[in-house]
Design a protein around this motif. Structure first.
Motif, PDB file in Angstrom:
ATOM      1  N   ALA A 161       0.946  -1.285  -0.154  1.00  0.00           N
ATOM      2  CA  ALA A 161       0.052  -0.009  -0.145  1.00  0.00           C
ATOM      3  C   ALA A 161       0.923   1.047   0.029  1.00  0.00           C
ATOM      4  O   ALA A 161       0.741   2.187  -0.722  1.00  0.00           O
ATOM      5  CB  ALA A 161      -1.090  -0.140   1.230  1.00  0.00           C
ATOM      6  N   LEU A 162       1.652   1.216   0.582  1.00  0.00           N
ATOM      7  CA  LEU A 162       2.963   2.261   0.868  1.00  0.00           C
ATOM      8  C   LEU A 162       3.373   2.696  -0.553  1.00  0.00           C
ATOM      9  O   LEU A 162       3.644   3.725  -1.158  1.00  0.00           O
ATOM     10  CB  LEU A 162       3.987   2.026   1.779  1.00  0.00           C
ATOM     11  N   TRP A 163       4.007   1.527  -1.139  1.00  0.00           N
ATOM     12  CA  TRP A 163       4.512   1.903  -2.567  1.00  0.00           C
ATOM     13  C   TRP A 163       3.423   2.550  -3.629  1.00  0.00           C
ATOM     14  O   TRP A 163       3.774   3.226  -4.427  1.00  0.00           O
ATOM     15  CB  TRP A 163       5.194   0.514  -2.977  1.00  0.00           C
ATOM     16  N   GLN A 164       2.345   1.987  -3.372  1.00  0.00           N
ATOM     17  CA  GLN A 164       1.176   2.529  -4.071  1.00  0.00           C
ATOM     18  C   GLN A 164       1.194   4.199  -3.889  1.00  0.00           C
ATOM     19  O   GLN A 164       0.867   4.711  -4.942  1.00  0.00           O
ATOM     20  CB  GLN A 164      -0.148   1.722  -4.056  1.00  0.00           C
ATOM     21  N   VAL A 165       1.118   4.342  -2.710  1.00  0.00           N
ATOM     22  CA  VAL A 165       0.796   5.858  -2.427  1.00  0.00           C
ATOM     23  C   VAL A 165       2.167   6.603  -2.962  1.00  0.00           C
ATOM     24  O   VAL A 165       2.055   7.699  -3.561  1.00  0.00           O
ATOM     25  CB  VAL A 165       0.805   5.916  -0.907  1.00  0.00           C
ATOM     26  N   ALA A 166       3.144   5.980  -2.988  1.00  0.00           N
ATOM     27  CA  ALA A 166       4.386   6.770  -3.136  1.00  0.00           C
ATOM     28  C   ALA A 166       4.451   6.812  -4.621  1.00  0.00           C
ATOM     29  O   ALA A 166       4.827   8.153  -5.271  1.00  0.00           O
ATOM     30  CB  ALA A 166       5.623   5.772  -2.862  1.00  0.00           C
ATOM     31  N   ALA A 167       3.883   5.718  -5.581  1.00  0.00           N
ATOM     32  CA  ALA A 167       3.967   6.117  -6.715  1.00  0.00           C
ATOM     33  C   ALA A 167       2.696   7.147  -7.403  1.00  0.00           C
ATOM     34  O   ALA A 167       3.068   7.760  -8.406  1.00  0.00           O
ATOM     35  CB  ALA A 167       3.529   4.720  -7.452  1.00  0.00           C
ATOM     36  N   GLU A 168       1.534   7.018  -6.571  1.00  0.00           N
ATOM     37  CA  GLU A 168       0.618   8.006  -6.930  1.00  0.00           C
ATOM     38  C   GLU A 168       0.983   9.480  -6.703  1.00  0.00           C
ATOM     39  O   GLU A 168       0.353  10.536  -7.447  1.00  0.00           O
ATOM     40  CB  GLU A 168      -0.692   7.562  -6.242  1.00  0.00           C
ATOM     41  N   GLY A 170       4.389  10.608  -5.433  1.00  0.00           N
ATOM     42  CA  GLY A 170       5.818  11.406  -5.045  1.00  0.00           C
ATOM     43  C   GLY A 170       6.149  11.266  -3.708  1.00  0.00           C
ATOM     44  O   GLY A 170       7.607  11.593  -3.444  1.00  0.00           O
ATOM     45  N   MET A 171       5.560  10.884  -2.613  1.00  0.00           N
ATOM     46  CA  MET A 171       6.310  10.815  -1.199  1.00  0.00           C
ATOM     47  C   MET A 171       7.073   9.798  -1.173  1.00  0.00           C
ATOM     48  O   MET A 171       6.760   8.828  -1.551  1.00  0.00           O
ATOM     49  CB  MET A 171       5.008  10.377  -0.294  1.00  0.00           C
ATOM     50  N   GLU A 172       8.526  10.186  -0.605  1.00  0.00           N
ATOM     51  CA  GLU A 172       9.280   9.161  -0.454  1.00  0.00           C
ATOM     52  C   GLU A 172       8.941   8.053   0.484  1.00  0.00           C
ATOM     53  O   GLU A 172       8.489   8.509   1.712  1.00  0.00           O
ATOM     54  CB  GLU A 172      10.642   9.587  -0.086  1.00  0.00           C
ATOM     55  N   VAL A 173       9.188   6.901   0.425  1.00  0.00           N
ATOM     56  CA  VAL A 173       9.081   5.848   1.253  1.00  0.00           C
ATOM     57  C   VAL A 173      10.279   5.112   1.516  1.00  0.00           C
ATOM     58  O   VAL A 173      11.034   4.802   0.809  1.00  0.00           O
ATOM     59  CB  VAL A 173       7.853   4.635   0.611  1.00  0.00           C
ATOM     60  N   VAL A 174      10.552   4.616   2.918  1.00  0.00           N
ATOM     61  CA  VAL A 174      11.460   3.643   3.263  1.00  0.00           C
ATOM     62  C   VAL A 174      11.143   2.628   4.061  1.00  0.00           C
ATOM     63  O   VAL A 174      10.113   2.923   5.049  1.00  0.00           O
ATOM     64  CB  VAL A 174      12.747   4.495   3.944  1.00  0.00           C
ATOM     65  N   VAL A 175      11.458   1.295   3.810  1.00  0.00           N
ATOM     66  CA  VAL A 175      10.875   0.243   4.429  1.00  0.00           C
ATOM     67  C   VAL A 175      12.170  -0.225   5.076  1.00  0.00           C
ATOM     68  O   VAL A 175      13.077  -0.594   4.638  1.00  0.00           O
ATOM     69  CB  VAL A 175      10.012  -0.688   3.646  1.00  0.00           C
ATOM     70  N   LEU A 176      11.843  -0.413   6.590  1.00  0.00           N
ATOM     71  CA  LEU A 176      13.076  -1.315   7.143  1.00  0.00           C
ATOM     72  C   LEU A 176      12.341  -2.648   7.865  1.00  0.00           C
ATOM     73  O   LEU A 176      11.227  -2.587   8.291  1.00  0.00           O
ATOM     74  CB  LEU A 176      13.344  -0.646   8.519  1.00  0.00           C
ATOM     75  N   ARG A 177      13.188  -3.602   7.543  1.00  0.00           N
ATOM     76  CA  ARG A 177      12.606  -4.852   7.890  1.00  0.00           C
ATOM     77  C   ARG A 177      13.630  -5.411   9.259  1.00  0.00           C
ATOM     78  O   ARG A 177      14.562  -6.184   8.800  1.00  0.00           O
ATOM     79  CB  ARG A 177      12.508  -5.824   6.816  1.00  0.00           C
ATOM     80  N   PRO A 178      13.230  -5.333  10.431  1.00  0.00           N
ATOM     81  CA  PRO A 178      14.081  -5.891  11.432  1.00  0.00           C
ATOM     82  C   PRO A 178      13.828  -7.397  11.782  1.00  0.00           C
ATOM     83  O   PRO A 178      12.648  -7.748  11.694  1.00  0.00           O
ATOM     84  CB  PRO A 178      13.745  -4.757  12.683  1.00  0.00           C
ATOM     85  N   PRO A 179      14.594  -7.849  12.399  1.00  0.00           N
ATOM     86  CA  PRO A 179      14.290  -9.270  13.267  1.00  0.00           C
ATOM     87  C   PRO A 179      13.849  -9.072  14.516  1.00  0.00           C
ATOM     88  O   PRO A 179      13.517  -7.882  14.804  1.00  0.00           O
ATOM     89  CB  PRO A 179      15.710 -10.008  13.074  1.00  0.00           C
ATOM     90  N   LEU A 180      13.994 -10.131  15.438  1.00  0.00           N
ATOM     91  CA  LEU A 180      13.651  -9.754  16.754  1.00  0.00           C
ATOM     92  C   LEU A 180      14.381  -8.728  17.445  1.00  0.00           C
ATOM     93  O   LEU A 180      15.659  -8.519  17.094  1.00  0.00           O
ATOM     94  CB  LEU A 180      14.015 -11.217  17.479  1.00  0.00           C
ATOM     95  N   VAL A 181      13.960  -7.956  18.179  1.00  0.00           N
ATOM     96  CA  VAL A 181      14.510  -6.734  18.751  1.00  0.00           C
ATOM     97  C   VAL A 181      14.644  -6.786  20.230  1.00  0.00           C
ATOM     98  O   VAL A 181      13.749  -7.190  20.807  1.00  0.00           O
ATOM     99  CB  VAL A 181      13.552  -5.424  18.365  1.00  0.00           C
TER     100      VAL A 181
END
Length: 330
Positions: A161-168, A170-181
């Motif tokens: 959904a975020l990438w779709q909003v970004a494409a529509e 122009g808002m920059e999106v950054v996704v972080l994928r952590p393991p167990l914190v």
């Protein structure tokens, strides 16, 4: 034993931005807001229910949440931490619908309002679980997503959904994928493991041969801080970890060392544990315990120039210090 206290390391100050942090009263949120304050940013703390004058209450997170007060005027960056967390093993957890409502629809709704209000960058803390579990080779950010439970599926759907909003928009999106914190205040299975080691209980984990990635809270917060301003972060998905992968027995030994305990690891054959898991109806939990979840963070190092601020042992010692203090006053 820890020979010195682990002190927060103050990052260098950069440009002052207005940064909205959701879930600001959680473990990650509190630590992040403190670091962002130190770097000179104007931090807006969004929470479900406020308990202090400097927090902005937004209520439940869903597709109808009104973020207008929290976003205010001229918000530059949003760091989205709030969400429905997975249940611990053996607990009665939220349904898949609840994960979807909060993590997917709630995130998409926030992103659309951010774009409408001119937010330049949206940082989303997802999970490495969108890539699945149990792969023997290190996971990479280019791997196909195979989320296996309601929590991971809801996070993956939120990413899309975020990438779709970004494409529509122009808002920059950054996704972080952590393991167990892990960190002071940690709960769940990590805390249970610390308690077992502290009480010198035997653990049937000696024969496990796997590789697991974890991330200390201080390292995760430092990555987020860097992504707030780094130009190369825009439009990217990064796997994040301590960069020090360990087997389950080695992790037990390191936690025990931080606690000043000697671990009692029983060399129970893996085949016996698998059989027990099937008999007891705990196959999925045993598979997770035995399996690997190792991450390649080289893109984070190469594209953002990031190196872990804390070693795993420093993180474990800080967590052990907290545990001992908590135990002392209990």
């Amino acid at each position: 034993m820890c020979r010195r206290p682990i002190q927060p390391r103050t990052p260098k100050k950069g440009p002052c931005l207005r940064v909205l942090v959701t879930g600001a009263n959680g473990l990650v949120g509190r630590a992040l807001c403190s670091v962002l304050d130190q770097t000179g940013h104007q931090v807006v703390r969004a929470v479900r229910t406020s308990t202090t004058p400097w927090e902005v209450p937004v209520g439940d997170l869903n597709k109808s949440t009104d973020w207008s007060e929290a976003l205010g005027q001229n918000t530059d960056v949003v760091v989205h931490l709030a969400g429905q967390v997975p249940s611990t093993v053996g607990a009665v957890g939220p349904t898949g619908d609840r994960h979807t409502e909060v993590n997917t629809l709630g995130t998409a709704n926030l992103a659309r309002q951010c774009a409408q209000n001119g937010v330049k960058r949206f940082i989303f803390v997802s999970t490495v679980k969108v890539l699945g579990e149990g792969k023997s080779e290190p996971y990479r950010d280019t791997d196909l997503a195979v989320p296996a439970d309601a929590y991971a599926i809801s996070k993956w759907d939120a990413e899309q959904a975020l990438w779709q909003v970004a494409a529509e928009t122009g808002m920059e999106v950054v996704v972080l994928r952590p393991p167990l914190v892990y960190c002071p205040g940690v709960k769940g299975n990590f805390l249970s493991l610390m308690q077992a080691l502290d009480k010198r209980r035997p653990l049937p984990l000696g024969d496990i041969q796997n590789q697991r990635s974890l991330i200390y809270l201080g390292n995760l917060v430092d990555v987020i801080r860097l992504c707030v301003t780094h130009p190369n972060a825009a439009g990217k998905t990064f796997l994040v970890s301590d960069g020090d992968d360990v087997s389950t027995p080695e992790l037990v030994r390191r936690i025990a060392a931080a606690l000043g305990r000697r671990p009692f690891l029983l060399p129970v054959p893996v085949s016996w544990m698998l059989s027990a898991g099937r008999v007891l109806g705990k196959q999925a939990a045993v598979d997770r315990l035995l399996g690997s979840l190792c991450m390649d963070i080289s893109p984070l190092r190469e594209e953002l120039g990031w190196t872990p601020t804390y070693t795993m042992q420093e993180g474990l010692e800080a967590t052990a210090q907290w545990y001992r203090k908590t135990k002392a006053v209990a």
